[in-house]
Scaffold this motif. Structure first.
Motif, PDB file in Angstrom:
ATOM      1  N   THR A   1     -24.617  12.892  -7.914  1.00 13.49           N
ATOM      2  CA  THR A   1     -24.670  12.532  -9.338  1.00 13.49           C
ATOM      3  C   THR A   1     -25.804  11.548  -9.597  1.00 13.49           C
ATOM      4  O   THR A   1     -26.524  11.660 -10.597  1.00 13.49           O
ATOM      5  N   PHE A   2     -25.982  10.594  -8.709  1.00  8.58           N
ATOM      6  CA  PHE A   2     -27.047   9.602  -8.855  1.00  8.58           C
ATOM      7  C   PHE A   2     -28.414  10.283  -8.928  1.00  8.58           C
ATOM      8  O   PHE A   2     -29.239   9.942  -9.785  1.00  8.58           O
ATOM      9  N   ILE A   3     -28.663  11.238  -8.052  1.00 17.95           N
ATOM     10  CA  ILE A   3     -29.954  11.933  -8.024  1.00 17.95           C
ATOM     11  C   ILE A   3     -30.205  12.661  -9.336  1.00 17.95           C
ATOM     12  O   ILE A   3     -31.299  12.598  -9.903  1.00 17.95           O
ATOM     13  N   ILE A   4     -29.180  13.369  -9.827  1.00 16.30           N
ATOM     14  CA  ILE A   4     -29.354  14.110 -11.084  1.00 16.30           C
ATOM     15  C   ILE A   4     -29.655  13.152 -12.227  1.00 16.30           C
ATOM     16  O   ILE A   4     -30.548  13.402 -13.044  1.00 16.30           O
ATOM     17  N   ARG A   5     -28.932  12.040 -12.287  1.00 20.52           N
ATOM     18  CA  ARG A   5     -29.186  11.074 -13.360  1.00 20.52           C
ATOM     19  C   ARG A   5     -30.566  10.433 -13.212  1.00 20.52           C
ATOM     20  O   ARG A   5     -31.221  10.105 -14.192  1.00 20.52           O
ATOM     21  N   ALA A   6     -31.015  10.277 -11.967  1.00 26.53           N
ATOM     22  CA  ALA A   6     -32.324   9.647 -11.729  1.00 26.53           C
ATOM     23  C   ALA A   6     -33.489  10.538 -12.152  1.00 26.53           C
ATOM     24  O   ALA A   6     -34.551  10.039 -12.521  1.00 26.53           O
ATOM     25  N   ILE A   7     -33.294  11.881 -12.097  1.00 22.82           N
ATOM     26  CA  ILE A   7     -34.403  12.788 -12.421  1.00 22.82           C
ATOM     27  C   ILE A   7     -34.333  13.317 -13.856  1.00 22.82           C
ATOM     28  O   ILE A   7     -35.180  14.123 -14.251  1.00 22.82           O
ATOM     29  N   GLU A   8     -33.352  12.865 -14.629  1.00 20.99           N
ATOM     30  CA  GLU A   8     -33.170  13.397 -15.988  1.00 20.99           C
ATOM     31  C   GLU A   8     -34.442  13.299 -16.825  1.00 20.99           C
ATOM     32  O   GLU A   8     -34.802  14.240 -17.536  1.00 20.99           O
ATOM     33  N   ASP A   9     -35.128  12.171 -16.751  1.00 20.20           N
ATOM     34  CA  ASP A   9     -36.345  12.007 -17.553  1.00 20.20           C
ATOM     35  C   ASP A   9     -37.444  12.969 -17.107  1.00 20.20           C
ATOM     36  O   ASP A   9     -38.226  13.453 -17.926  1.00 20.20           O
ATOM     37  N   SER A  10     -37.501  13.255 -15.807  1.00 20.53           N
ATOM     38  CA  SER A  10     -38.553  14.135 -15.266  1.00 20.53           C
ATOM     39  C   SER A  10     -38.367  15.589 -15.669  1.00 20.53           C
ATOM     40  O   SER A  10     -39.331  16.352 -15.703  1.00 20.53           O
ATOM     41  N   ILE A  11     -37.122  15.989 -15.969  1.00 16.88           N
ATOM     42  CA  ILE A  11     -36.869  17.389 -16.321  1.00 16.88           C
ATOM     43  C   ILE A  11     -36.436  17.542 -17.781  1.00 16.88           C
ATOM     44  O   ILE A  11     -35.958  18.598 -18.187  1.00 16.88           O
ATOM     45  N   LYS A  12     -36.643  16.478 -18.563  1.00 18.20           N
ATOM     46  CA  LYS A  12     -36.174  16.465 -19.953  1.00 18.20           C
ATOM     47  C   LYS A  12     -36.755  17.623 -20.764  1.00 18.20           C
ATOM     48  O   LYS A  12     -36.097  18.220 -21.593  1.00 18.20           O
ATOM     49  N   GLY A  13     -38.008  17.964 -20.522  1.00 13.28           N
ATOM     50  CA  GLY A  13     -38.649  19.024 -21.301  1.00 13.28           C
ATOM     51  C   GLY A  13     -38.366  20.418 -20.793  1.00 13.28           C
ATOM     52  O   GLY A  13     -38.800  21.410 -21.397  1.00 13.28           O
ATOM     53  N   GLU A  14     -37.630  20.532 -19.697  1.00 13.51           N
ATOM     54  CA  GLU A  14     -37.338  21.838 -19.112  1.00 13.51           C
ATOM     55  C   GLU A  14     -36.076  22.453 -19.734  1.00 13.51           C
ATOM     56  O   GLU A  14     -35.158  21.738 -20.130  1.00 13.51           O
ATOM     57  N   ASP A  15     -36.044  23.767 -19.798  1.00 10.17           N
ATOM     58  CA  ASP A  15     -34.843  24.486 -20.234  1.00 10.17           C
ATOM     59  C   ASP A  15     -33.946  24.641 -19.018  1.00 10.17           C
ATOM     60  O   ASP A  15     -34.049  25.610 -18.265  1.00 10.17           O
ATOM     61  N   VAL A  16     -33.075  23.677 -18.819  1.00  6.93           N
ATOM     62  CA  VAL A  16     -32.315  23.620 -17.575  1.00  6.93           C
ATOM     63  C   VAL A  16     -30.840  23.324 -17.857  1.00  6.93           C
ATOM     64  O   VAL A  16     -30.504  22.525 -18.729  1.00  6.93           O
ATOM     65  N   TYR A  17     -29.969  23.981 -17.107  1.00  5.48           N
ATOM     66  CA  TYR A  17     -28.533  23.718 -17.183  1.00  5.48           C
ATOM     67  C   TYR A  17     -28.195  22.670 -16.132  1.00  5.48           C
ATOM     68  O   TYR A  17     -28.588  22.776 -14.962  1.00  5.48           O
ATOM     69  N   ILE A  18     -27.448  21.636 -16.539  1.00  3.75           N
ATOM     70  CA  ILE A  18     -27.105  20.541 -15.635  1.00  3.75           C
ATOM     71  C   ILE A  18     -25.590  20.365 -15.576  1.00  3.75           C
ATOM     72  O   ILE A  18     -24.921  20.270 -16.600  1.00  3.75           O
TER      73      ILE A  18
END
Length: 257
Positions: free
Chosen positions: A61-78
């Motif tokens: 969970t920490f990793i996903i929250r840490a990369i949220e800004d880096s993938i913000k512009g992507e069309d991605v399911y989280i």
């Protein structure tokens, strides 16, 4: 307001050691960039479906929250934690949709729930299920070379030492904690002693050598375990039970495995 010392102290057997209890500021206090994050961001941008698995406390969970800004512009399911989901139908439908429409996805799931999730995926999409099995059977869960042509990637944080083979995670955690404690306006004399000692190059090298030996037990040490152990060693001296306990004795005390 919580001081840095209090925050670190509560990483030992407290809610602070669970990332879903932390706000963004607290996450940043502990964030240590790793190659795992770069791998996942790269895969998401290539429209891969990434299953992030491992044991509780590995930092999914920490990793996903840490990369949220880096993938913000992507069309991605989280999905930050499948383990808390009672019914898998909605999650499965979303993952299948990503697979069929070539969209990226990142799903955090512990090992046994991942097994149950695969059974549900098999009912919904045999092609996706087959891709998952292919990803599992190839075993290389951390390779982002162009030779990997599958749409599904499994990253197993049990193998984090391979993912971060060039970085010493325990040393980075220790340095971060010592730095945070040093920034507080008031530090107890025993606490100050611990930080000063463990910031010394020779003492730190001996301490990390002990940590390395402890990790040869053939048991998996999750990031949460390391955070908790280091927090206790540095701050046990502030507790009623272990008041005044210096780091060199605290290493061998405590009731958290």
């Amino acid at each position: 307001y919580m001081s840095n010392v209090d925050f670190i102290k509560k990483l030992y057997n407290g809610k602070n050691c669970y990332y879903d209890h932390m706000d963004r500021e607290q996450l940043e206090l502990l964030h240590i960039h790793s190659s795992v994050e770069d791998i996942i961001v790269n895969l998401i941008r290539k429209k891969k479906i990434v299953f992030l698995t491992g044991n509780p406390g590995d930092g999914k969970t920490f990793i996903i929250r840490a990369i949220e800004d880096s993938i913000k512009g992507e069309d991605v399911y989280i999905e930050t934690d499948v383990n808390k989901v009672e019914k898998y139908e909605t999650i499965v439908a979303s993952i299948v949709d990503c697979f069929e429409k070539n969209k990226g996805a990142i799903i955090a799931v512990n090992e046994y729930p991942f097994y149950k999730l695969q059974r549900e995926i098999r009912k919904a999409s045999k092609p996706l299920y087959d891709q998952i099995q292919l990803a599992k059977n190839t075993c290389i869960t951390y390779d982002i070379s162009d030779s990997r042509t599958g749409d599904v990637i499994i990253i197993d944080l049990n193998e984090r030492n391979l993912l971060d083979d060039k970085s010493n995670i325990p040393e980075q955690i220790l340095d971060k904690m010592c730095s945070l404690i040093s920034q507080d306006s008031y530090i107890d004399k025993d606490e100050e002693y611990n930080v000063k000692a463990l910031s010394d190059g020779f003492v730190k090298s001996q301490f990390l050598a002990l940590v390395k030996l402890a990790m040869y037990r053939y048991e998996h040490d999750a990031i949460r375990d390391i955070l908790g152990a280091f927090a206790f060693i540095l701050t046990a001296c502030l507790s009623d039970e272990y008041k005044g306990l210096r780091y060199y004795d605290a290493i061998f005390e405590g009731d958290n495995p």
